[in-house]
Design a protein around this motif. Structure first.
Motif, PDB file in Angstrom:
ATOM      1  N   PHE A 293       0.802  -1.219   0.000  1.00  0.00           N
ATOM      2  CA  PHE A 293       0.000   0.000   0.000  1.00  0.00           C
ATOM      3  C   PHE A 293       0.836   1.271   0.000  1.00  0.00           C
ATOM      4  O   PHE A 293       0.407   2.291  -0.546  1.00  0.00           O
ATOM      5  CB  PHE A 293      -0.943  -0.011   1.206  1.00  0.00           C
ATOM      6  N   PHE A 294       2.015   1.253   0.602  1.00  0.00           N
ATOM      7  CA  PHE A 294       2.806   2.483   0.645  1.00  0.00           C
ATOM      8  C   PHE A 294       3.466   2.751  -0.707  1.00  0.00           C
ATOM      9  O   PHE A 294       3.630   3.913  -1.097  1.00  0.00           O
ATOM     10  CB  PHE A 294       3.837   2.405   1.773  1.00  0.00           C
ATOM     11  N   ALA A 295       3.832   1.695  -1.434  1.00  0.00           N
ATOM     12  CA  ALA A 295       4.307   1.890  -2.803  1.00  0.00           C
ATOM     13  C   ALA A 295       3.188   2.478  -3.655  1.00  0.00           C
ATOM     14  O   ALA A 295       3.392   3.412  -4.442  1.00  0.00           O
ATOM     15  CB  ALA A 295       4.787   0.560  -3.393  1.00  0.00           C
ATOM     16  N   GLY A 296       1.970   1.936  -3.488  1.00  0.00           N
ATOM     17  CA  GLY A 296       0.821   2.461  -4.220  1.00  0.00           C
ATOM     18  C   GLY A 296       0.511   3.893  -3.845  1.00  0.00           C
ATOM     19  O   GLY A 296       0.161   4.718  -4.696  1.00  0.00           O
ATOM     20  N   LYS A 297       0.650   4.211  -2.564  1.00  0.00           N
ATOM     21  CA  LYS A 297       0.374   5.577  -2.099  1.00  0.00           C
ATOM     22  C   LYS A 297       1.404   6.558  -2.671  1.00  0.00           C
ATOM     23  O   LYS A 297       1.058   7.686  -3.059  1.00  0.00           O
ATOM     24  CB  LYS A 297       0.403   5.608  -0.572  1.00  0.00           C
ATOM     25  N   TYR A 298       2.654   6.138  -2.752  1.00  0.00           N
ATOM     26  CA  TYR A 298       3.712   6.982  -3.314  1.00  0.00           C
ATOM     27  C   TYR A 298       3.351   7.394  -4.739  1.00  0.00           C
ATOM     28  O   TYR A 298       3.395   8.580  -5.103  1.00  0.00           O
ATOM     29  CB  TYR A 298       5.024   6.216  -3.275  1.00  0.00           C
ATOM     30  N   TYR A 299       2.970   6.425  -5.580  1.00  0.00           N
ATOM     31  CA  TYR A 299       2.636   6.736  -6.969  1.00  0.00           C
ATOM     32  C   TYR A 299       1.367   7.581  -7.069  1.00  0.00           C
ATOM     33  O   TYR A 299       1.258   8.449  -7.936  1.00  0.00           O
ATOM     34  CB  TYR A 299       2.519   5.446  -7.781  1.00  0.00           C
ATOM     35  N   ALA A 300       0.405   7.344  -6.188  1.00  0.00           N
ATOM     36  CA  ALA A 300      -0.820   8.138  -6.213  1.00  0.00           C
ATOM     37  C   ALA A 300      -0.533   9.588  -5.839  1.00  0.00           C
ATOM     38  O   ALA A 300      -1.042  10.526  -6.480  1.00  0.00           O
ATOM     39  CB  ALA A 300      -1.846   7.540  -5.251  1.00  0.00           C
ATOM     40  N   LEU A 301       0.280   9.808  -4.807  1.00  0.00           N
ATOM     41  CA  LEU A 301       0.640  11.175  -4.417  1.00  0.00           C
ATOM     42  C   LEU A 301       1.437  11.857  -5.523  1.00  0.00           C
ATOM     43  O   LEU A 301       1.274  13.061  -5.773  1.00  0.00           O
ATOM     44  CB  LEU A 301       1.454  11.156  -3.118  1.00  0.00           C
ATOM     45  N   ALA A 302       2.301  11.096  -6.204  1.00  0.00           N
ATOM     46  CA  ALA A 302       3.095  11.673  -7.297  1.00  0.00           C
ATOM     47  C   ALA A 302       2.187  12.130  -8.433  1.00  0.00           C
ATOM     48  O   ALA A 302       2.400  13.192  -9.032  1.00  0.00           O
ATOM     49  CB  ALA A 302       4.112  10.656  -7.803  1.00  0.00           C
ATOM     50  N   VAL A 303       1.156  11.338  -8.745  1.00  0.00           N
ATOM     51  CA  VAL A 303       0.197  11.722  -9.789  1.00  0.00           C
ATOM     52  C   VAL A 303      -0.469  13.043  -9.421  1.00  0.00           C
ATOM     53  O   VAL A 303      -0.571  13.966 -10.242  1.00  0.00           O
ATOM     54  CB  VAL A 303      -0.871  10.620  -9.970  1.00  0.00           C
ATOM     55  N   SER A 304      -0.930  13.148  -8.189  1.00  0.00           N
ATOM     56  CA  SER A 304      -1.614  14.368  -7.750  1.00  0.00           C
ATOM     57  C   SER A 304      -0.673  15.569  -7.793  1.00  0.00           C
ATOM     58  O   SER A 304      -1.053  16.657  -8.234  1.00  0.00           O
ATOM     59  CB  SER A 304      -2.156  14.159  -6.334  1.00  0.00           C
TER      60      SER A 304
ATOM     61  N   GLN B   6       8.226   6.929   3.876  1.00  0.00           N
ATOM     62  CA  GLN B   6       9.173   6.948   2.759  1.00  0.00           C
ATOM     63  C   GLN B   6       9.971   5.649   2.726  1.00  0.00           C
ATOM     64  O   GLN B   6      10.141   5.037   1.655  1.00  0.00           O
ATOM     65  CB  GLN B   6      10.120   8.138   2.889  1.00  0.00           C
ATOM     66  N   PHE B   7      10.444   5.210   3.882  1.00  0.00           N
ATOM     67  CA  PHE B   7      11.188   3.952   3.967  1.00  0.00           C
ATOM     68  C   PHE B   7      10.321   2.789   3.481  1.00  0.00           C
ATOM     69  O   PHE B   7      10.768   1.941   2.702  1.00  0.00           O
ATOM     70  CB  PHE B   7      11.630   3.709   5.414  1.00  0.00           C
ATOM     71  N   LEU B   8       9.071   2.759   3.915  1.00  0.00           N
ATOM     72  CA  LEU B   8       8.161   1.680   3.532  1.00  0.00           C
ATOM     73  C   LEU B   8       7.896   1.677   2.028  1.00  0.00           C
ATOM     74  O   LEU B   8       7.856   0.619   1.390  1.00  0.00           O
ATOM     75  CB  LEU B   8       6.844   1.820   4.292  1.00  0.00           C
ATOM     76  N   ALA B   9       7.685   2.850   1.448  1.00  0.00           N
ATOM     77  CA  ALA B   9       7.408   2.935   0.009  1.00  0.00           C
ATOM     78  C   ALA B   9       8.584   2.409  -0.805  1.00  0.00           C
ATOM     79  O   ALA B   9       8.412   1.623  -1.740  1.00  0.00           O
ATOM     80  CB  ALA B   9       7.092   4.380  -0.383  1.00  0.00           C
ATOM     81  N   ILE B  10       9.798   2.828  -0.442  1.00  0.00           N
ATOM     82  CA  ILE B  10      10.988   2.375  -1.164  1.00  0.00           C
ATOM     83  C   ILE B  10      11.174   0.872  -0.995  1.00  0.00           C
ATOM     84  O   ILE B  10      11.471   0.147  -1.959  1.00  0.00           O
ATOM     85  CB  ILE B  10      12.231   3.141  -0.672  1.00  0.00           C
ATOM     86  N   LEU B  11      11.008   0.383   0.229  1.00  0.00           N
ATOM     87  CA  LEU B  11      11.146  -1.047   0.491  1.00  0.00           C
ATOM     88  C   LEU B  11      10.157  -1.857  -0.339  1.00  0.00           C
ATOM     89  O   LEU B  11      10.527  -2.868  -0.963  1.00  0.00           O
ATOM     90  CB  LEU B  11      10.926  -1.316   1.988  1.00  0.00           C
ATOM     91  N   GLN B  12       8.914  -1.422  -0.384  1.00  0.00           N
ATOM     92  CA  GLN B  12       7.899  -2.199  -1.094  1.00  0.00           C
ATOM     93  C   GLN B  12       8.120  -2.177  -2.610  1.00  0.00           C
ATOM     94  O   GLN B  12       7.898  -3.188  -3.284  1.00  0.00           O
ATOM     95  CB  GLN B  12       6.514  -1.669  -0.724  1.00  0.00           C
ATOM     96  N   ILE B  13       8.543  -1.053  -3.151  1.00  0.00           N
ATOM     97  CA  ILE B  13       8.868  -1.012  -4.585  1.00  0.00           C
ATOM     98  C   ILE B  13      10.018  -1.969  -4.881  1.00  0.00           C
ATOM     99  O   ILE B  13       9.995  -2.709  -5.865  1.00  0.00           O
ATOM    100  CB  ILE B  13       9.227   0.424  -5.021  1.00  0.00           C
TER     101      ILE B  13
END
Length: 985
Positions: A491-502, A668-675
């Motif tokens: 979910f944090f990888a998904g959230k990262y990309y969603a925030l980037a889109v916005s 941020q750590f979670l998003a990078i880890l999950q990607i």
């Protein structure tokens, strides 16, 4: 089926082939037929032997007609008739000599024969506009003559017309099936006219133009459902008038067309046996295009015989297949022009996945791809090869691979191939075209539950989308990536990309992408809701409501806005939950609901949300929330935030202080880890199936620090992240990279892969663009701060806990594509394993027998052996564990006071050889638990024998045992041996 641009390219390629074969006469015939239809119909070919003056430079010329002054002058024939004498000339001269050739021919034409008023010149090569204009000016100045020049590209475009395409089919061997089908709407009038013309008319028979028109009508009838009733008429017309043509090429094409239409339209080929035998008797004479037709027809025939709708034998089909392959191989050995070589390599690839009915086996996709990779080397020099058509075919191949291979991995070479094809397409047609192809394949992969492959494809093409003209498509693909990560449970990888889109949409001036600003926030908020992070959901929803009003399509229209429906549904569901179990938060939620939503929506939807919860007990509610959410409800309440998920066999558990600054760094750590986990999912990193606990805190240091906390049953890490106060954008990006270094190191520690092998994989990932995948638009912490500021984060008290629901712990569901790799390890070798086992028996037996002899009077080994065998222990394991238990006990008694390593080694050797008297060993030293410990402890040495490495300072022995059990058959592999315990009493 190609589009018109591809048809033009194929025709252009055909003209180029005429030049390579010096086929001037075919080119002359082509130009003459084209002239009759498109320039003027009253022409005669120039004749006369060279000794009689040759053709005087004129390949064909007009003859006078007096019909221009008659009442029927407006007819098609008269409209195309020339009222002035025109000479026509054509050449296949190469580009560098074309100017001189045209000037020479014009001089010849003007110096002999009857006077003319214009020259139309056809050349196979292309001619720049500036040179053409210079030649036209030269002809006008020198001879007062009009000079029209049709170069290779102009001729190709003229021939790419439905009415004259038959000329290209006849003289350039262009396959008719590449021409785009007419849609029912566009072809309605045309089809009715053609049908009326042929209903009571008999074709001449040996005429390509008639064949082409009838063939097009037949195909249109087949592909148009409400015209399918006409198909028998067209097939009979083709069969009765063309399949016995005296023109070999026309006969071949007619047989192909009749057989394919009969098979696909009538599901029957009975009666066509002799036609097919004649068709395939021509294999030795077929050129590249003909071999392509033969390969396709063979596939139809094989299927027809298998379904008993073609009364032929598999023997014949198989023999034809081998003949086609032999002819292709023979042609490939010739010194072919690049474009011909490209066609042959393409066909060769497809033959690798043909089904030989006499030797049934799975298609050899990897061999086919190997040929197509060779094709990519030639395509650089074959600009007329239909590259887009090949790309489309590879899309269909992907579907076929998935159907045949099931859940098995798609060959990596397939993606290597498509990447090379896309790169060639990008050069030829632009990066957008290549990226669009990746998008199509990604959707197809996702539809077949191959999310990781889909993510990989989109990442490969992502950079090609980021142009002003294609930004909307780029953001759409990033939304796809966001959802794909979510579906994998990341979910944090998904959230990262969603925030980037916005972020990108909000900060871009293009109005057509502004709606992505609210869409991206809606996705990010939804992912937080699904994790049970209700505070963060409310923070993002508050911003999203504002963006929705400003940017969204169908803003405020609940019935037609999926985005708005998601907001309202989740917000009112949360309202119902907080009313029930979290009164402190409910006050805040109630206030926001009243601010954000119209009363009529609340009054209509909220009662249904409440009703669903009122009928169940607290325990049932807990279970309901576990089923509905992917995390703990209210997980971002309390002094400490916890997140847990499972991926690659590892149970991840992350904690941090639940304040604003730490949350930015932790997410941020979670998003990078999950990607990163997705990027390595296709590699066998020899990961241990273990638990990894990570605590994250802020520090005043200038760089990230991390340390491993000793543990024998999990990996425990403490990570200290520098505060971001007053850091520049460059510093934040560098910190983002440092976070990845920590992530990589943690995963290495959980791996048994040798360090060099691990970092070789990392290097290859970076070559594929890993850095662009873990960095999206801006560092995560910047995107987070862009939408949630400290005052927003702290607008309600997150330290409040709701005791009765703190114990909700849903199952950690691991997505199938992120499951632990259970395939045999990369260094597994059965022959080598057998030798190891033989050594274990031969070398371990003497020491075991010594152990038993020295301890026989103290221990009943027979009973211990019986119990272990019933537990599934192998004999060599029993020998090893008992010996180690006994010897370690002796050493702990005799060697514990040793003052040097040398003295310890000497004591151990004395014990090992039985030179010193052994003490009695308590029975409990041979309990199943202790023997299992000793066996597992020996596995550290086993790991090194398998050319693997343990990177843990305090090894997780249970995880290593599990690894060896499933990936190296540690608990099942054995070799024939005598019973080592037969003398045990």
């Amino acid at each position: 089926m190609a589009n018109l641009d591809q048809v033009i390219s194929q025709i252009r390629f055909g003209i180029e082939q005429l030049s390579s074969k010096s086929a001037h006469h075919e080119f002359e015939h082509l130009c003459r037929h084209l002239t009759r239809v498109r320039i003027c119909s009253n022409i005669l070919p120039a004749t006369g032997p060279v000794s009689a003056g040759g053709d005087q430079g004129r390949d064909f010329e007009t003859f006078r007609t007096y019909l221009n002054s008659t009442p029927i002058a407006a007819s098609t024939f008269i409209g195309l008739a020339s009222s002035k004498p025109i000479a026509f000339s054509c050449t296949l001269e190469k580009k560098e000599k074309i100017k001189g050739k045209i000037e020479s021919d014009v001089k010849t034409i003007m110096s002999s024969g009857s006077p003319i008023e214009a020259i139309h010149y056809f050349c196979g090569t292309d001619l720049e506009v500036a040179k053409r204009h210079k030649l036209q000016k030269w002809a006008q100045d020198e001879y007062k003559i009009e000079l029209e020049i049709y170069d290779g590209q102009a001729i190709s475009e003229l021939l790419a017309d439905r009415e004259v395409f038959w000329i290209a089919e006849k003289y350039l061997s262009i396959p008719g099936e590449i021409f785009p089908r007419l849609s029912e709407k566009d072809g309605g009038i045309w089809y009715s006219t053609v049908f009326s013309n042929w209903k009571d008319k008999k074709p001449i028979g040996d005429n390509f133009a008639e064949f082409s028109e009838i063939k097009m009508a037949a195909r249109h009838a087949f592909y148009t459902e409400n015209l399918r009733q006409d198909l028998p008429f067209w097939v009979n017309l083709l069969k009765e008038n063309f399949v016995d043509s005296q023109i070999t090429e026309l006969k071949r094409r007619a047989i192909y067309e009749v057989c394919v239409l009969s098979l696909r339209g009538f599901k029957n080929l009975d009666g066509y046996e002799e036609y097919l035998r004649w068709f395939f008797s021509q294999i030795p004479q077929l050129n590249a295009i003909g071999l392509q037709d033969a390969e396709v027809l063979l596939q139809y025939c094989a299927g027809a015989v298998a379904r008993s709708i073609l009364p032929m034998t598999f023997q014949e089909i198989s023999e034809w297949q081998h003949q086609v392959i032999q002819q292709i191989d023979k042609k490939l050995e010739e010194d072919n022009p690049h474009n011909t070589q490209a066609i042959l390599l393409n066909i060769k690839g497809w033959t690798c996945i043909m089904i030989d009915p006499l030797n049934l086996k799975l298609p050899d996709f990897e061999k086919a791809i190997e040929w197509w990779l060779k094709l990519t080397e030639v395509l650089v020099f074959a600009p007329m090869f239909p590259l887009k058509q090949l790309s489309n075919n590879l899309d269909d191949l992907l579907e076929f691979i998935i159907q045949v291979n099931g859940k098995d991995r798609i060959p990596e070479t397939y993606f290597e191939l498509t990447e090379k094809i896309d790169a060639l397409l990008a050069k030829r047609l632009g990066g957008f075209t290549a990226a669009e192809n990746s998008r199509k394949r990604a959707f197809r992969l996702a539809e077949n539950n191959r999310l990781i492959d889909a993510i990989d494809l989109l990442h490969r093409s992502k950079l090609d989308w980021f142009a002003s003209e294609t930004l909307e498509q780029a953001l759409s693909m990033m939304m796809f990536l966001s959802r794909a990560y979510m579906e994998l449970g990341l979910f944090f990888a998904g959230k990262y990309y969603a925030l980037a889109v916005s972020f990108i949409a909000e900060n871009n001036s293009q109005t057509e992408v502004k709606h992505f600003a609210s869409l991206g926030l809606m996705r990010a908020a939804t992912w937080d809701y699904m994790l049970g992070a209700f505070c963060s959901f409310l923070n993002l929803t508050e911003i999203e409501i504002k963006f929705h009003q400003i940017h969204a399509r169908n803003a405020g229209d609940l019935d037609n806005s999926e985005e708005l429906q998601s907001i309202v549904f989740h917000l009112l569901a949360l309202k119902a939950i907080t009313e029930r179990i979290h009164p402190d938060l409910d006050k805040f939620v109630d206030k926001k609901v009243n601010q954000w939503l119209p009363n009529e929506w609340v009054e209509e939807i909220l009662p249904h949300s409440r009703e669903n919860l009122q009928q169940i007990s607290d325990e049932e509610l807990k279970q309901h929330l576990c089923n509905e959410l992917f995390g703990t409800p209210f997980s971002d309440f309390g002094p400490v935030r916890e997140v847990a998920w499972s991926a690659l066999g590892i149970k991840w558990h992350i904690t941090w202080k639940n304040d604003y600054e730490t949350t930015k760094q932790a997410e941020q750590f979670l998003a990078i880890l999950q990607i990163y986990l997705v990027e390595v999912a296709h590699f066998d990193l020899c990961l241990l199936k273990t638990n990894i606990d990570i605590s994250i805190e802020l520090s005043d240091l200038h760089e990230i620090k991390f340390e491993s906390i000793p543990s024998n049953n999990k990996s425990i890490w403490k990570i200290s992240v520098p505060k971001s106060n007053n850091l520049s954008a460059k510093d934040l990006q560098e910190k983002h990279t440092e976070v990845f270094s920590v992530v990589s190191h943690i995963l290495l520690e959980a791996s048994l892969l040798p360090t060099d092998n691990y970092f070789e994989i990392m290097e290859n990932l970076f070559k594929k663009g890993l850095s662009n995948r873990i960095f999206v638009a801006q560092p995560y912490e910047i995107l987070y701060g862009e939408f949630i500021q400290a005052k927003d984060f702290n607008q309600f008290d997150r330290t409040v806990e709701q005791e009765s629901f703190l114990d909700i712990k849903g199952p950690l569901i691991e997505h199938e594509e992120l499951s632990w790799n259970t395939q045999l390890g990369p260094t597994y070798n059965w022959e080598k394993a057998q030798q190891f086992l033989k050594n274990r028996y031969s070398r371990g037996l003497p020491q075991f027998q010594l152990t038993v002899e020295l301890l026989r009077k103290f221990i009943n080994f027979k009973e211990i052996i019986k119990d272990l065998r019933e537990e599934g222990w192998l004999d060599w394991q029993i020998m090893s564990a008992i010996t180690q238990a006994a010897m370690n006990y002796q050493f702990n008694l005799k060697g514990r006071h040793a003052i040097s390593r040398k003295e310890s080694d000497e004591i151990w050797q004395d014990i090992f050889s039985g030179k010193v008297e052994w003490n009695s060993v308590p029975r409990e030293e041979f309990s199943k638990e202790k023997l299992l410990f000793y066996l597992r402890f020996s596995m550290i040495h086993t790991i090194s024998l398998l050319d693997l490495e343990s990177h843990q300072a305090t090894p997780d022995l249970e995880a290593i045992d599990n690894f060896l059990r499933y990936k190296y058959n540690y608990w099942t592999n054995d070799v024939p041996h005598e019973d080592p315990f037969r003398d045990i009493k």
